[in-house]
Design an enzyme around this catalytic site. Sequence first.
Site, PDB file in Angstrom:
ATOM      1  N   GLU A  45      29.172  61.053  31.036  1.00  0.00           N
ATOM      2  CA  GLU A  45      28.137  60.136  30.542  1.00  0.00           C
ATOM      3  C   GLU A  45      28.274  58.769  31.213  1.00  0.00           C
ATOM      4  OE1 GLU A  45      28.535  59.824  26.325  1.00  0.00           O
ATOM      5  OE2 GLU A  45      28.630  61.994  26.089  1.00  0.00           O
ATOM      6  N   ASP A  49      25.284  57.347  33.597  1.00  0.00           N
ATOM      7  CA  ASP A  49      24.550  56.119  33.276  1.00  0.00           C
ATOM      8  C   ASP A  49      24.422  55.228  34.510  1.00  0.00           C
ATOM      9  OD1 ASP A  49      23.492  54.000  31.389  1.00  0.00           O
ATOM     10  OD2 ASP A  49      25.301  52.994  32.091  1.00  0.00           O
ATOM     11  N   ASP A 118      22.952  61.138  25.542  1.00  0.00           N
ATOM     12  CA  ASP A 118      24.245  61.126  26.233  1.00  0.00           C
ATOM     13  C   ASP A 118      24.404  62.366  27.115  1.00  0.00           C
ATOM     14  OD1 ASP A 118      24.917  58.767  25.007  1.00  0.00           O
ATOM     15  OD2 ASP A 118      26.155  59.692  23.450  1.00  0.00           O
ATOM     16  N   GLU A 121      22.649  62.050  30.466  1.00  0.00           N
ATOM     17  CA  GLU A 121      23.436  61.250  31.411  1.00  0.00           C
ATOM     18  C   GLU A 121      24.577  62.074  32.000  1.00  0.00           C
ATOM     19  OE1 GLU A 121      22.817  56.706  29.776  1.00  0.00           O
ATOM     20  OE2 GLU A 121      24.533  57.865  29.021  1.00  0.00           O
TER      21      GLU A 121
END
Length: 231
Positions: A45, A49, A118, A121
């Site tokens: 994650e 991101d 999440d 990502e």
Amino acid sequence: MNNSINSLENKLGIKFTNKALLITALTHSSYANQYKNVQFNERLEFLGDSVLQLTITEYLFSFFKDKSEGELTKLRALIVCESSLYEIAKKLDLGNYIRMSKGEELTGGRERPSLLADCVEAVIASIYLDKGIDTVKKFIINNFVDIIDKATNNQIILDYKTRLQEILQRQGDVTIKYDLVKYEGPPHRRKFYTAVLIENKIMGEGSGYSKKESEQSAAKKALLHLEGKNV
């Protein structure tokens, strides 16, 4: 799990060389807590991101040369947010592929916006690690193109309740009230139905798996009603 992975790869449009990366991206910490030596997706994650932020930043920088730094920053915030990631997750049906504990599942984990966001990502990071930057950028833009279009045309509002209040208060003091109409389903999967009343007249009705979500949905319907759009 192999059949599930193959099914998801088809939806992603990507065949992984290292399928373990995708499996990790789909593994929630609650699942890993039940088993030894199981990796979960939080580190992915973190990486995903950054890859997402870079890709959207580069895209906006390249295609919107007339916009200032501040305008680009606001646009990126609208595009790279939990609600947008949740929309992508729903489109890919990610909730059905995530490995999570039974407890997490029983409390609505497969529909929880933060958990699904999440996971998107993490999937982005797994694509980046397996296929490289060019492939993951293509994947991101292909999946976010509609959201980018909405953001650049001022069609994304993150807080519908605040937006509704701002519009109505231009007319002076207006009474806005949110009434919980009903709820249904078991405690771990309860769905709420809310009506928003403006001067005691119902202007929108919405639903969601939390009171907050149902109120935002009702406010969105009210905004569409005020704009004269079908809901």
